[in-house]
Design an enzyme around this catalytic site. Sequence first.
Site, PDB file in Angstrom:
ATOM      1  N   HIS A 273      33.472  33.503  65.879  1.00  0.00           N
ATOM      2  CA  HIS A 273      34.360  34.740  65.913  1.00  0.00           C
ATOM      3  C   HIS A 273      35.349  34.097  65.208  1.00  0.00           C
ATOM      4  CE1 HIS A 273      36.009  38.299  66.821  1.00  0.00           C
ATOM      5  NE2 HIS A 273      37.117  37.706  66.652  1.00  0.00           N
ATOM      6  N   GLU A 274      35.950  32.623  65.995  1.00  0.00           N
ATOM      7  CA  GLU A 274      37.240  32.157  65.500  1.00  0.00           C
ATOM      8  C   GLU A 274      37.322  31.820  63.816  1.00  0.00           C
ATOM      9  OE1 GLU A 274      39.321  33.364  67.387  1.00  0.00           O
ATOM     10  OE2 GLU A 274      38.450  33.912  69.150  1.00  0.00           O
TER      11      GLU A 274
ATOM     12  N   GLU B 289      39.583  41.377  62.380  1.00  0.00           N
ATOM     13  CA  GLU B 289      38.277  42.115  63.429  1.00  0.00           C
ATOM     14  C   GLU B 289      37.186  41.755  62.475  1.00  0.00           C
ATOM     15  OE1 GLU B 289      39.432  40.410  65.770  1.00  0.00           O
ATOM     16  OE2 GLU B 289      37.649  41.330  67.287  1.00  0.00           O
TER      17      GLU B 289
ATOM     18  N   HIS C 184      38.127  34.372  61.437  1.00  0.00           N
ATOM     19  CA  HIS C 184      39.275  34.532  61.345  1.00  0.00           C
ATOM     20  C   HIS C 184      40.262  33.581  60.782  1.00  0.00           C
ATOM     21  CE1 HIS C 184      40.377  37.924  64.057  1.00  0.00           C
ATOM     22  NE2 HIS C 184      39.895  37.492  65.034  1.00  0.00           N
TER      23      HIS C 184
HETATM   24 ZN    ZN Z   1      39.260  38.464  67.068  1.00  0.00          ZN
END
Ligand code: ZN
Length: 511
Positions: A275-276, A305, A279
Amino acid sequence: MMKSSISSYKKLMEKAKNLFILESAAAIVHWDMETKMPPKAIRLRSLQLAMLSRIGHKMSTDPEIGKFLEEIMRHPEYDRLDTVQKRNVYLIKKNYDEQTKLPEELVAETAKQQAITVDTWKKAKAAKDFSMFKPELEKLVDLRKKAAEILMEVKKTATPYDALIDIFEPKMTAEAISRVFAELREGLISLIRKCKTAPKQPDTSFLKRRVPIDTQRRFAESLTEFIGYDIKSKEAGGRLDETEHPFTTGYYDDVRITTHYYEDKFDSFIFSTLHEGGHAIYEQNLNPEWIFQPVGTGCSSGFHESQSRFVENIIGRSREFWIYFLPKLKELTGGILSDVDLDRFVHSVNHVKPSKIRIEADEVTYCLHIIIRFNLERDLFADKITVTELPQIWNQSYKEYLGVSIENDSEGVMQDTHWASGLYGYFPSYALGNIYSGQILAKMKKDLPDWRRQLSKGNFHSIKQWLAKNVHSYGDLYNPADLIKKIVGEEINVKPYLNYLYEKCSKLYDF
Ligand code: ZN
């Protein structure tokens, strides 16, 4: 296209550059506070952050910025600025107008109240006592209402709440979100029902087996390597550290992520790292020519997101990803997972199970948590409901949407930090991100029809290149509504995301 001969533009961009440098320094000080700081340094670190924030506010409300903006916009050659230059002027003006219209007293009072509310929230959450939290939350909501009313005038939005949404998702409105979320809600609830009643259910018990933290750390490194997020080489622009709540921070050549390892919940770090990482690669793939310019940032919270969820879920929870990675994970963990086959593994990390806590929610139920929060925020800022009523409506909604009973307000309305921190209008961007990710996937499938085959062979490179070219490199050149249109050729649309989930679940659950 000319490179502007308007001298004020050059001066304005110089000011923008200084602000970006200052903000990136503040981000690293904050990162240090969360990761490496010795306990005793907290006082000094708080002073440093407060001072950097004061300097930043002074710089971004500098009257010279207003003067330059006026000179540029009145200049006979304004129309000859190119698209990027005009966007920079627009973004600086937007920020300047908003910042200068908010009375300094209100900004200071809000900052002070935020600190108090967060502190009270922690205590009230531990004590499972909403009545303790309520008076402070009321004060903070009132302050944000005042700000929202002022911002509504500046931004020319239809409602105060729209002005708050605009901070995170420019030009998006509660009305548009309500429409999109109604369709999303219906689709998700029917899908959850199908999963629940399907004959094939996963045995997820192996996810609780203990995997040593050192082994998890090594696997996390191979995940970052896989997605091309460099934390090791001499050219590395990334770092992976550990915090209670994973996050990403940084700018261009210095973008850092954190994760959290649980010995008895080894899948947690896998998906938080991905997830990170999603980003982080967005930030690192921004157009390098745009560094220190307002266009050289992510488009919106929702778009950010969309990229983290794309890597975490669409890639990281796909069968093909685990065709490649499960043998590696098994080898690394010794005999711990030797009896777990691919089917069971993939079904387990995609287990659909309504729950009480947002951050533990699976891909299918997640957006329902968001829709509940959005409805409450929208009605609260429209004065249709009061802070006092929040817990009761929260609990009712959880029963109605997810079929779960909330036992106390700590696992209910007080579970997130957002409202205690004064972040209203932020929640919708989580679900909007998921919706965008579905549309982006549908488009990518057309351009890269064999993306799944490539992924199963361990190749993420062409997917990353596609995302960089079609999403990341646009930075903040367009508002989100225009960017999604630019990328996929249509407006925001829930269907591709619902189709993606339906297709995946029907295979896993066999319906
Ligand atoms: Zn996030």
